[in-house]
Design an enzyme around this catalytic site. Structure first.
Site, PDB file in Angstrom:
ATOM      1  N   ASP A 146       0.838   5.245   1.874  1.00 45.80           N
ATOM      2  CA  ASP A 146       0.203   5.963   2.979  1.00 45.80           C
ATOM      3  C   ASP A 146      -0.500   7.204   2.426  1.00 45.80           C
ATOM      4  O   ASP A 146       0.104   7.974   1.674  1.00 45.80           O
ATOM      5  CB  ASP A 146       1.240   6.380   4.018  1.00 45.80           C
ATOM      6  CG  ASP A 146       1.893   5.181   4.692  1.00 45.80           C
ATOM      7  OD1 ASP A 146       1.272   4.106   4.710  1.00 45.80           O
ATOM      8  OD2 ASP A 146       3.022   5.332   5.201  1.00 45.80           O
ATOM      9  N   HIS A 153       0.836  -1.186   0.000  1.00 49.77           N
ATOM     10  CA  HIS A 153       0.000   0.000   0.000  1.00 49.77           C
ATOM     11  C   HIS A 153       0.873   1.239   0.000  1.00 49.77           C
ATOM     12  O   HIS A 153       2.092   1.158   0.193  1.00 49.77           O
ATOM     13  CB  HIS A 153      -0.890   0.028   1.249  1.00 49.77           C
ATOM     14  CG  HIS A 153      -0.122   0.121   2.530  1.00 49.77           C
ATOM     15  ND1 HIS A 153       0.598  -0.935   3.059  1.00 49.77           N
ATOM     16  CD2 HIS A 153       0.061   1.176   3.388  1.00 49.77           C
ATOM     17  CE1 HIS A 153       1.182  -0.554   4.177  1.00 49.77           C
ATOM     18  NE2 HIS A 153       0.888   0.717   4.397  1.00 49.77           N
ATOM     19  N   HIS A 174       4.792   0.076  -0.051  1.00 45.91           N
ATOM     20  CA  HIS A 174       5.544  -0.756   0.879  1.00 45.91           C
ATOM     21  C   HIS A 174       4.654  -1.843   1.464  1.00 45.91           C
ATOM     22  O   HIS A 174       3.430  -1.809   1.312  1.00 45.91           O
ATOM     23  CB  HIS A 174       6.169   0.095   1.985  1.00 45.91           C
ATOM     24  CG  HIS A 174       5.195   0.969   2.718  1.00 45.91           C
ATOM     25  ND1 HIS A 174       4.587   2.085   2.159  1.00 45.91           N
ATOM     26  CD2 HIS A 174       4.695   0.912   3.989  1.00 45.91           C
ATOM     27  CE1 HIS A 174       3.790   2.666   3.027  1.00 45.91           C
ATOM     28  NE2 HIS A 174       3.818   1.964   4.151  1.00 45.91           N
ATOM     29  N   ARG A 214       7.669  -8.736  15.624  1.00 43.00           N
ATOM     30  CA  ARG A 214       8.078  -7.419  15.138  1.00 43.00           C
ATOM     31  C   ARG A 214       7.109  -6.380  15.692  1.00 43.00           C
ATOM     32  O   ARG A 214       5.894  -6.549  15.625  1.00 43.00           O
ATOM     33  CB  ARG A 214       8.065  -7.371  13.614  1.00 43.00           C
ATOM     34  CG  ARG A 214       8.592  -6.054  13.031  1.00 43.00           C
ATOM     35  CD  ARG A 214       8.721  -6.146  11.508  1.00 43.00           C
ATOM     36  NE  ARG A 214       9.442  -5.001  10.980  1.00 43.00           N
ATOM     37  CZ  ARG A 214       8.875  -3.857  10.600  1.00 43.00           C
ATOM     38  NH1 ARG A 214       7.548  -3.725  10.692  1.00 43.00           N
ATOM     39  NH2 ARG A 214       9.593  -2.858  10.143  1.00 43.00           N
TER      40      ARG A 214
END
Length: 336
Positions: free
Chosen positions: A214, A212, A269, A279
């Site tokens: 941002d 996607h 990304h 993570r």
């Protein structure tokens, strides 16, 4: 192609041609921006945003204690039993969420906390047993303040590099008291399916957070020492970003791409799942006020016929993005 000297390059691994991205042994350079040297940072920032829409920030001045405090409180929350965490969700629009990303069918191997960065509301979290929302709130407020300051510093350096008349032409949108900025904490637990398969294609196809861009102006990201983040190059190849828990990574958002008439690129990304390690990433999304009109800046457009995008309000774009899928080209409906 931007050419950077060795001292501002970090090596990345390039994804091999593969339907799901994969990982390979080739290398690529990611721009490093030293915020302690603003006189050289301006042009490096512009080049990095033109070529990649992504860069790494060092010498940022954010205390490690501030980062550690928030990470510790976030870890406590995500370590809570699922039944307790679910009391803080689902996001409407803020709160706790798990696997479901948005309202249009996107899912990922992730759980998250989503908060307003302007006025964090912790009412959702008050009923979570064994978790202290007030400590989390204190850590979030201090951290968001630092992220907003960093985002505005970067935007003002970009304004200088772009030769804009006003130093605050971009940063004022984020500094505004009505700024619609968002703070998100993503937790990617170890994925059991990755541990159960030896098929590399299967391993590469399990996504923590799908590809996607941002929608906001700028995103400032920090994660713990676990890999997974990938960015997409102009030629469609995916590159893995080495984990670095002491530095910050910055993304150009869709709104900044529009404001600069496409000169600065919003980066696509994603995050891959990890088989062994959790993570944790913390992202500040600097956005404009809902009523703010977003359009190419006159000083960056040769003539009206050179405009690439229609004028729209941030509210209009936010609604459009909310009604899209993650991988959609959200700017398409606003392109001339």
């Amino acid at each position: 192609m931007v050419v950077l000297s060795k001292h501002v390059i970090e090596q990345l691994s390039i994804a091999k041609p593969h339907k799901s991205g994969g990982s390979g042994a080739a290398s690529f350079g990611i721009p490093l921006i030293d915020l302690s040297k603003p006189e050289t940072a301006q042009n490096l920032l512009v080049k990095a945003c033109e070529e990649f829409g992504f860069f790494k920030v060092v010498n940022h001045g954010v205390p490690t204690e501030l980062i550690a405090a928030l990470e510790s409180e976030a870890t406590k929350f995500f370590s809570s039993p699922v039944s307790q965490k679910q009391k803080a969700g689902p996001p409407r629009p803020f709160g706790y969420g798990s696997k479901k990303i948005g309202s249009n069918g996107d899912i990922g191997w992730v759980e998250y906390i989503l908060l307003s960065a302007t006025n964090p509301d912790f009412d959702n979290f008050s009923s979570v047993t064994g978790f202290a929302p007030e400590k989390f709130l204190g850590a979030v407020n201090e951290y968001v303040k630092a992220m907003k300051g960093m985002a505005c510093e970067i935007l003002e350096l970009l304004a200088g590099g772009l030769k804009l008349e006003r130093k605050d032409e971009l940063s004022r949108l984020v500094r505004d008291e009505e700024s619609d900025s968002v703070f998100r904490v993503n937790h990617y637990p170890p994925c059991p399916e990755l541990q159960e398969t030896n098929d590399k294609e299967d391993k590469d196809s399990i996504i923590g957070f799908g590809e996607h861009t941002d929608p906001q102006i700028i995103s400032v990201l920090r994660s713990n020492n676990t890999s997974g983040l990938q960015i997409c190059l102009k030629d469609g190849r995916w590159v893995s970003v080495p984990a670095d828990q002491t530095s910050f990574f910055v993304n150009v958002g869709d709104s900044l791409q529009v404001l600069t008439n496409g000169r600065l690129k919003s980066v696509r990304h994603r995050v891959l799942a990890n088989s062994k390690r959790a993570r944790l990433s913390m992202i500040y999304f600097g956005g404009p006020p809902l009523s703010e009109k977003i359009a190419p800046l006159a000083s960056l457009v040769g003539g009206e016929e050179d405009r690439l995008y229609k004028e729209f309000t941030w509210f209009d774009y936010k609604i459009s993005a909310f009604n899209s899928r993650l991988a959609d080209n959200r700017l398409l409906p606003f392109t001339l």
